[in-house]
Design a protein around this motif. Structure first.
Motif, PDB file in Angstrom:
ATOM      1  N   ASP A  83       0.818  -1.220   0.000  1.00 50.23           N
ATOM      2  CA  ASP A  83       0.000   0.000   0.000  1.00 50.23           C
ATOM      3  C   ASP A  83       0.850   1.268   0.000  1.00 50.23           C
ATOM      4  O   ASP A  83       0.351   2.368   0.253  1.00 50.23           O
ATOM      5  CB  ASP A  83      -0.967   0.035   1.199  1.00 50.23           C
ATOM      6  CG  ASP A  83      -1.954  -1.119   1.172  1.00 50.23           C
ATOM      7  OD1 ASP A  83      -2.497  -1.401   0.087  1.00 50.23           O
ATOM      8  OD2 ASP A  83      -2.174  -1.748   2.229  1.00 50.23           O
ATOM      9  N   ASP A 113      -1.068  -3.114  -3.772  1.00 57.67           N
ATOM     10  CA  ASP A 113      -2.151  -2.914  -2.815  1.00 57.67           C
ATOM     11  C   ASP A 113      -2.442  -4.200  -2.047  1.00 57.67           C
ATOM     12  O   ASP A 113      -2.467  -5.288  -2.624  1.00 57.67           O
ATOM     13  CB  ASP A 113      -3.427  -2.470  -3.528  1.00 57.67           C
ATOM     14  CG  ASP A 113      -3.317  -1.063  -4.099  1.00 57.67           C
ATOM     15  OD1 ASP A 113      -2.435  -0.316  -3.627  1.00 57.67           O
ATOM     16  OD2 ASP A 113      -4.099  -0.724  -5.011  1.00 57.67           O
ATOM     17  N   SER A 114      -2.682  -4.074  -0.774  1.00 54.70           N
ATOM     18  CA  SER A 114      -2.938  -5.253   0.060  1.00 54.70           C
ATOM     19  C   SER A 114      -4.305  -5.872  -0.207  1.00 54.70           C
ATOM     20  O   SER A 114      -4.528  -7.039   0.124  1.00 54.70           O
ATOM     21  CB  SER A 114      -2.835  -4.872   1.542  1.00 54.70           C
ATOM     22  OG  SER A 114      -3.790  -3.866   1.874  1.00 54.70           O
ATOM     23  N   ASP A 115      -5.223  -5.104  -0.797  1.00 53.14           N
ATOM     24  CA  ASP A 115      -6.562  -5.642  -1.041  1.00 53.14           C
ATOM     25  C   ASP A 115      -6.716  -6.251  -2.433  1.00 53.14           C
ATOM     26  O   ASP A 115      -7.791  -6.725  -2.805  1.00 53.14           O
ATOM     27  CB  ASP A 115      -7.641  -4.586  -0.805  1.00 53.14           C
ATOM     28  CG  ASP A 115      -7.490  -3.367  -1.712  1.00 53.14           C
ATOM     29  OD1 ASP A 115      -6.499  -3.328  -2.482  1.00 53.14           O
ATOM     30  OD2 ASP A 115      -8.335  -2.466  -1.641  1.00 53.14           O
TER      31      ASP A 115
END
Length: 296
Positions: free
Chosen positions: A212, A238-240
């Motif tokens: 992120d 991004d972690s998502d």
């Protein structure tokens, strides 16, 4: 994340740990290490063992979630000679105050079974290495490394499809700044990257603290890399995203993947520092496999 999905992702992320099953308890050939088994029988036993371990990890999901969340990534290093079951046993022991006596006993018994399964799988792998020639996602399809669009630590954009397609082989090393075994191998990884460059390959790092675009973590990672003389590219995303979710389900560090030009994961991930002889030999074998396939 639901534990059913977590268990499935653990199978993908930790196949080097030979996720397993005891469906072969009645198979005398499996019990004696598969010495008299044919390749087909060994492969069937291997799959049965994997199915059983997945079943174990899918049972008592609330308890296993506590175990996985309790895994301290600073110590979740699988030492040479240990397997995933041993890692689980150590993690359960460190978090035993979170469970009742009954829960603790159940988890320990399950982890012990996994440890025994892992030993059987290791023996099968030694006797029938051909059953590991091509890693799949459990449905007969080659497993792809999750795609991502991110940046390197200098802010340059990085896309996984362009990254992998540009190299005959890409080694992806997951690490984080306060993981001693991770930091200890950075110089060796840089040397490996230089060797790979001669063969149209590359090594990249993924520092999980930097996901992120955490600026403080990026600064710390760059400082550590510089001190260790490691100049190879490190990336974050991004972690998502899919790659971020994949990363979140790695519970042992460092972990290293070998990726071919098509973005496919080659063989099993290497868990533990590549400075260990076993990990070094396994990694080199997978690199050679990817290079040979690219030339073929």
């Amino acid at each position: 994340m639901k534990m059913e999905k977590m268990a499935a992702l653990l199978l993908a992320a930790l196949m080097v740990l030979s996720l397993a099953a005891c469906g072969a308890k009645d198979d005398s050939k499996a019990d004696n290490g598969g010495e008299t088994a044919t390749t087909e029988e060994a492969a069937a036993t291997y799959k049965s063992l994997m199915d059983r371990e997945n079943e174990i990890l899918s049972e008592n999901t609330d308890l296993w979630e506590k175990v996985f969340l309790a895994a301290d990534k600073g110590m979740a290093m699988i030492e040479d000679g240990k397997n995933y079951g041993d890692f689980l046993l150590d993690t359960i022991e460190s978090a035993k105050d979170q469970f009742s006596d009954e829960e603790y006993a159940l988890l320990k018994a399950s982890a012990q079974e996994i440890s025994e399964i892992e030993n059987k799988l290791t023996e099968l792998e030694k006797l029938h290495p051909e059953i590991l020639n091509e890693e799949t996602d459990g449905n007969g399809d080659v497993q792809k490394f999750p795609s991502f669009e991110g940046k390197d630590l200098d802010g340059n954009e990085v896309k996984s499809d362009e990254l992998f397609s540009a190299n005959a082989v890409t080694v992806v090393n997951f690490w984080f700044t306060t993981c001693s075994p991770c930091v200890g191998e950075l110089s060796d990884l840089d040397a490996l990257n230089q060797e790979l460059a001669k063969k149209d390959g590359a090594l990249i790092g993924v520092n999980t603290f930097t996901l992120d675009g955490d600026e403080a973590a990026i600064s710390e990672a760059k400082d550590v890399l510089a001190k260790k003389g490691a100049a190879y590219q490190n990336v974050y995303f991004d972690s998502d995203g899919e790659a971020g979710k994949f990363t979140a389900n790695i519970f042992a560090y460092p972990t290293t993947y070998v990726i071919d030009r098509n973005g496919n994961i080659v063989g099993e991930p290497i868990v533990g520092a590549i400075t260990e002889q076993k990990q070094t030999e396994t990694l080199q074998k997978l690199i050679d496999q990817a290079l040979a396939a690219d030339m073929g």
